[in-house]
Design a protein around this motif. Structure first.
Motif, short mmCIF file in Angstrom:
data_model
loop_
_atom_site.label_atom_id
_atom_site.label_comp_id
_atom_site.label_asym_id
_atom_site.label_seq_id
_atom_site.Cartn_x
_atom_site.Cartn_y
_atom_site.Cartn_z
N UNK A 140 -25.94 89.03 -31.76
CA UNK A 140 -27.19 88.60 -31.13
C UNK A 140 -27.39 90.43 -31.27
N UNK A 141 -26.52 91.17 -31.09
CA UNK A 141 -27.24 92.52 -31.11
C UNK A 141 -28.11 93.59 -30.68
N UNK A 142 -28.22 92.50 -29.28
CA UNK A 142 -29.11 92.10 -28.01
C UNK A 142 -28.57 94.18 -27.26
N UNK A 143 -30.04 94.73 -27.10
CA UNK A 143 -29.58 95.85 -25.87
C UNK A 143 -29.29 94.62 -24.69
N UNK A 144 -27.72 96.28 -24.01
CA UNK A 144 -27.29 95.07 -22.64
C UNK A 144 -28.16 96.01 -21.82
N UNK A 145 -28.52 95.43 -20.89
CA UNK A 145 -29.78 96.51 -19.30
C UNK A 145 -28.87 95.92 -18.02
N UNK A 146 -27.76 96.51 -17.62
CA UNK A 146 -27.05 96.05 -16.89
C UNK A 146 -27.76 97.36 -15.51
N UNK A 147 -28.70 96.81 -14.48
CA UNK A 147 -29.30 97.57 -13.34
C UNK A 147 -27.50 98.22 -12.48
N UNK A 148 -26.35 97.65 -12.50
CA UNK A 148 -25.52 98.25 -11.30
C UNK A 148 -24.80 99.25 -12.50
N UNK A 149 -24.87 99.62 -13.52
CA UNK A 149 -24.62 100.34 -14.90
C UNK A 149 -24.86 101.32 -14.59
N UNK A 150 -26.59 101.24 -14.93
CA UNK A 150 -27.50 102.46 -14.99
C UNK A 150 -27.52 102.86 -13.72
N UNK A 151 -27.42 102.12 -12.20
CA UNK A 151 -27.69 102.98 -11.24
C UNK A 151 -25.63 103.60 -11.18
N UNK A 152 -24.77 102.87 -11.47
CA UNK A 152 -24.07 103.89 -11.49
C UNK A 152 -23.39 104.79 -12.56
N UNK A 153 -24.32 104.78 -13.84
CA UNK A 153 -24.86 106.06 -14.61
C UNK A 153 -25.27 107.05 -13.65
N UNK A 154 -25.99 107.11 -12.87
CA UNK A 154 -26.72 108.02 -12.34
C UNK A 154 -25.87 108.95 -11.21
N UNK A 155 -25.16 107.63 -10.59
CA UNK A 155 -23.90 107.89 -9.43
C UNK A 155 -23.41 108.87 -9.80
N UNK A 156 -22.98 108.86 -11.30
CA UNK A 156 -21.92 109.75 -11.59
C UNK A 156 -21.86 111.15 -12.09
N UNK A 157 -23.38 110.64 -12.37
CA UNK A 157 -24.60 112.66 -12.57
C UNK A 157 -24.93 113.25 -11.57
N UNK A 158 -24.65 112.24 -10.50
CA UNK A 158 -25.35 113.01 -9.64
C UNK A 158 -26.67 113.28 -8.93
N UNK A 159 -27.37 112.36 -9.43
CA UNK A 159 -28.69 112.69 -9.30
C UNK A 159 -28.92 111.87 -7.89
N UNK A 160 -30.74 112.92 -8.09
CA UNK A 160 -30.90 112.09 -5.88
C UNK A 160 -31.32 110.70 -6.39
N UNK A 161 -31.64 110.22 -7.26
CA UNK A 161 -31.55 108.79 -6.64
C UNK A 161 -30.38 108.28 -6.97
N UNK A 162 -29.34 108.32 -7.54
CA UNK A 162 -27.85 108.15 -7.78
C UNK A 162 -27.41 108.27 -5.90
N UNK A 163 -27.42 109.34 -5.87
CA UNK A 163 -26.67 109.71 -4.28
C UNK A 163 -27.28 108.82 -3.19
N UNK A 164 -28.77 108.41 -3.42
CA UNK A 164 -29.48 107.26 -1.97
C UNK A 164 -29.03 106.52 -2.46
N UNK A 165 -28.73 105.47 -4.00
CA UNK A 165 -28.99 104.66 -3.64
C UNK A 165 -27.01 104.30 -3.52
N UNK A 166 -26.30 105.35 -3.79
CA UNK A 166 -24.65 104.63 -3.63
C UNK A 166 -24.36 104.74 -2.29
N UNK A 167 -25.32 105.08 -1.00
CA UNK A 167 -24.97 104.99 0.38
C UNK A 167 -25.23 103.11 0.39
N UNK A 168 -26.02 102.66 -0.50
CA UNK A 168 -26.74 100.91 -0.27
C UNK A 168 -26.12 100.90 -1.47
#
Ligand code: ADP
Length: 190
Positions: free
Chosen positions: A25-53
């Motif tokens: 269907x050519x839809x855009x996939x929005x996975x919050x799990x993937x977005x959070x793991x992206x933040x962790x990989x980039x080492x952002x502040x959000x990612x560091x906080x999210x990783x603990x949880x």
């Protein structure tokens, strides 16, 4: 627009079916799990906080994931539609998503829930843990915590869409293609 919420516990097959839906269907996939793991990989502040949880198997705060989704909707103004995977995971997130879409003169087309037994889920997640590299898949205690979070906080989201007559549940056990056929039958009914 076709805006789907794919629903089901961790390991239900949402990611796999999302890939099929994107292609068809050519839809855009929005996975919050993937977005959070992206933040962790980039080492952002959000990612560091999210990783603990995430490593403990508990949900990250609603405000964090709602903010991420809002940004993605703004960044994809010309999309044909979206697949929401792993979001909304609380009733507050579902309400926020309705408001975000309404402000864009859009709405959720429907929620499709993949039904899988707890025993099958635990098996699938432990198997995925052998190759996924995800710390939250490798530990049976964390897996059980995630399933508990799902039953306590996420399962009520189904009621939110049932009240809007936008809920359909399908059998999530069987061949990937069979399950995809069932999803397509639901989409054809919208
Ligand atoms: P799964 O569905 O296999 O548990 P996800 O990749 O969707 O995997 O999510 C992994 C973790 O990310 C969750 O256990 C949770 O900590 C966090 N997470 C993902 N999406 C959300 C959300 N919408 N709200 C709160 N936490 C979330």
């Amino acid at each position: 627009m076709l805006n789907l919420v794919l629903f089901g516990p961790p390991g239900a097959g949402k990611g796999t079916q999302s890939q099929n839906l994107i292609e068809k269907f050519g839809l855009i996939h929005l996975s919050t799990g993937d977005l959070l793991r992206g933040e962790i990989t980039q080492g952002t502040e959000l990612g560091i906080e999210a990783k603990k949880l995430m490593d403990e198997g508990v949900l990250v705060p609603d405000s964090v994931v709602i903010g991420m989704i809002s940004n993605k909707l703004d960044a994809n103004k010309d999309a044909k539609g979206f697949i929401f995977d792993g979001f909304p995971r609380t009733v507050a997130q579902a309400e926020a998503l309705d408001n975000l879409l309404e402000s864009k003169e859009s709405a959720i087309s429907g929620m499709i829930a993949l039904e899988v037994t707890d025993a099958e889920l635990e098996q699938r997640l432990l198997k995925r843990g052998e190759t996924s590299g995800r710390p939250d898949d490798a530990n049976p205690e964390v897996i059980r915590k995630r399933i508990k979070e799902y039953n306590d906080k996420t399962a009520p989201v189904a009621g939110f869409y049932k009240n809007q007559n936008k809920f359909t549940s399908i059998n999530g056990i069987g061949a990937v293609e069979e399950i995809f056929d069932s999803i397509n039958t639901v989409i054809a009914s919208y």
